[in-house]
Every structure is written in C-alpha cells, then in structure tokens.
Design an enzyme around this catalytic site. Structure first.
Site, PDB file in Angstrom:
ATOM      1  N   ARG A  60     -12.885  -7.408   8.184  1.00  0.00           N
ATOM      2  CA  ARG A  60     -12.034  -8.551   6.674  1.00  0.00           C
ATOM      3  C   ARG A  60     -11.663  -7.500   6.357  1.00  0.00           C
ATOM      4  O   ARG A  60     -11.929  -6.987   5.771  1.00  0.00           O
ATOM      5  CB  ARG A  60     -13.637  -9.515   6.138  1.00  0.00           C
TER       6      ARG A  60
ATOM      7  N   ASP B 150     -13.969 -10.175  -5.022  1.00  0.00           N
ATOM      8  CA  ASP B 150     -14.276  -9.535  -4.277  1.00  0.00           C
ATOM      9  C   ASP B 150     -13.018  -8.608  -4.528  1.00  0.00           C
ATOM     10  O   ASP B 150     -13.350  -7.417  -3.471  1.00  0.00           O
ATOM     11  CB  ASP B 150     -13.610 -10.646  -2.791  1.00  0.00           C
TER      12      ASP B 150
END
Ligand SMILES: CSC[C@@H](O)[C@@H](O)C(=O)COP(=O)(O)O
Length: 345
Positions: free
Chosen positions: A88, A233
């Site tokens: 990711r 994030d």
C-alpha cells in the site's frame, strides 16, 4: 510470548491477524507464514490503519528471515522487502518500519539475523502501544470538559492492539471524565467508522452515535460537536496530513464552525522527507468498493468510479497534531522542525 493484542499476535514462527474485513459480524483470524502473506493481508485490508500496517510489515519481513533460516541475508531478503513495500502506498509507517528492520541487517547473517528482525518487529509493536497511551493522554488534555467529539475512520485498538490514536484520545477523555459522546462518521466506502469504530467503542460502553458522513455539517451547525479528532497516515514536513478520504471535508467544516481539528498519530507517521502534502501518493482502490455495499450492487453495473482511499488536509486547517512526544500547536514547517529537534531519538 505473544504481545497482548486483539489485532496482531506474533507466535514465534507465524503471525495471527484479526481479519478486519469480517468484523463486526465474524471474528476470524488470518494465519500468515511469510512476507507475501503479510503483504497480501495489508493489500486486502485484512489488517489496516497506518501503525498496524507498519507492525505487520515488520513481522512479515521477520517471518521471511526465519523461513530462510541459516540462508537469511540482506540480499535474500530484498524481494520480501520489495513485496511488502509495494503493498500500500500512502501510510508512511509501512516504509518507516521496513527501514527500521533494514537497519538490523548489518551483523551476523542466518539465524542470528532472523532473531534480530523478530526482536526489532516486537520493539516496534510495543513502542506503538506505549505511544498510543501517551498521545491519548496528551490529546485528552486539550479537550474542553464534557466534550462531544466527531471522529472519522477507525483509529482504535483494533488498528494497533494498543489504546488507539484518535480513539486513544477518546478513551483517555472517557477515563478522565472529559467525554460526553462520540459521533462516528460511517466512512464510505469501506465503512471503517460504521463497522469498526462504532463496534469498538460499544465494546467498552463508550457513548457513540453513528452518522452518515454527510451529517457532519448539520451536527456542527447545530452546536453538537466540540472538536474533531482524526488519525493520520502520513504527515509531511509542513504539517499537511494525509488521512482517510473525507478528512479534508471535515477540516473545512470544522474551520467554518471554529471548532478545534485535532490530528492524533505516533511519531512514526511523521515524514520529514516529504516536503508537503502535494507529494503524498494517494492510493486508488477498486471501483466496486463504491459501486457495491455489502456485496450488493448499488450503482449501474460498470459505472465509472473514482475511489481515492485518502485525502490531504492542509496544515493551516489543523489546530494541533498530537504525538507521543508532544503537541504541535498550529502546525507549520517551523513547528514541525521544532518538534523533530526536541523529540527523543
Ligand atoms: C490509524 S491510521 C489513520 C486512520 O485515520 C485512517 O486513515 C486509517 O484507518 C487508515 O485507513 P485504512 O485504509 O483503513 O488503512
């Protein structure tokens, strides 16, 4: 000895991950035996949330070294490193954790290398849990008494096996009597808020009300929210913050309504090498996550979809970033540089 965690268990030669795609209906565990399995669990979001992704990647690389046994070496671990790094793109914790393990490559290869990597992965896991606890306390101290909070996505103990990041602040505020209630946005399209946050808070009898993401404006306009608390994030060197898609909308709304907008994340989510938010890679996911709800097609079959998993909130909309090593008020390049200079190495 496994670390006490509802989400991630390291069991000597394999990794058990609570499969968050199945929650809350079914509690299912994934048994991961190698780096490819860990990468797949991250890619499929069986394990998700920035810190948990980092911890899983670290254990995945350690597993690979154990699998190679006497043959473990930096060169032979390279493909595993690459497969994990490609799982990711947005959460920096993944790359940060892999870098930390890479820092343990020097020294005796083979089984000794495997042991070093396992130890480092366990350290990352434990440190994250301690960081959650500390940042939860620091963040709760910023809230007014009897606060009604709005949160987005899932940033809880499920994600880290600890206290949570934004939900760490919620938990600390609840324990010190400063919390009235939490509104959890459902977080389309993956519904982390609906499926995970609401469920997680209900397990602990913390008052939570689930709302559609589109209800946030009305709640703020009617004076029912005192602060917005979210996770992150990746936080760039100027404070621009990537977080779950929809976070930026909330920050704009919060500014309009003069509400504090608080970002909670461990120091491992700060990315001093990223100049600003424009450079952060935003993951785009399968269109069926938007077309379908619970597997049922809710849009014309084949309808074109744009499905970014994250957005970037400009630093100027953020009231404070809370990490385990301190609170960065009015984040900008100078405030973050100051934070980097002060935090313990
Ligand atoms: C605790 S990580 C930061 C979160 O607020 C959030 O963006 C998140 O849970 C990450 O998204 P996800 O796509 O579920 O991995």
């Amino acid at each position: 000895m496994p670390i006490e965690s509802p989400a991630i268990h390291w069991l000597d030669d394999h990794l058990l991950l609570l499969d968050q795609r199945r929650l809350p209906a079914h509690t299912e565990w994934l048994d991961v035996r190698d780096a490819a399995g860990a990468a797949e669990a991250i890619r499929q979001m069986a394990v998700r949330g920035a810190p948990a992704i980092g911890i899983t990647a670290a254990y995945g690389l350690a597993l690979e070294a154990l699998r190679l046994g006497p043959g473990a070496s930096a060169a032979r671990l390279k493909p595993a490193l690459e497969v994990l790094a490609a799982s990711r793109p947005t959460a920096v914790n993944l790359f940060w954790a892999l870098e930390r393990l890479r820092g343990r490559f020097d020294g005796e290869p083979g089984e000794a290398l495997g042991k070093r990597l396992v130890r480092e992965a366990e350290n990352i896991h434990r440190e994250d849990q301690a960081a959650n606890q500390r940042l939860g306390e620091l963040g709760a101290a910023l809230l007014p008494p009897h606060a009604s909070l709005y949160t987005h996505c899932n940033t809880g103990a499920l994600a880290t096996g600890g206290h949570g990041t934004a939900l760490g602040i919620v938990r600390s505020a609840w324990r010190n009597g400063h919390l009235k209630t939490v509104y959890a946005g459902e977080t389309r399209p993956w519904l982390q808020g609906a499926r995970l946050t609401a469920w997680e808070l209900m397990q602990e009898n913390i008052p939570v009300t689930l709302v559609a993401d589109s209800a946030a404006g009305l709640l703020m306009a009617r004076g029912r929210i005192d602060a917005v608390v979210v996770g992150a994030d990746r936080i760039a060197a100027n404070g621009d913050t990537a977080n779950k898609i929809g976070t930026y909308n909330l920050a704009v709304l919060a500014r309009h309504h003069r509400l504090p907008f608080i970002v909670a994340a461990p120091d491992s989510t700060l990315d001093p090498a990223m100049e600003n938010g424009a450079g952060i890679v935003i993951e785009e996911r399968d269109g069926d996550e938007v077309r379908r709800v619970g597997g049922t097609l809710m849009a014309p079959d084949g309808c074109p979809v744009y499905n970014p998993a994250f957005d970037v909130t400009p630093a100027e909309l953020i009231t404070a970033i809370v990490t385990e090593s301190g609170v960065i008020h009015d984040p900008d390049r100078d405030a973050l540089a100051d934070h980097f200079a002060r935090r313990p190495s």
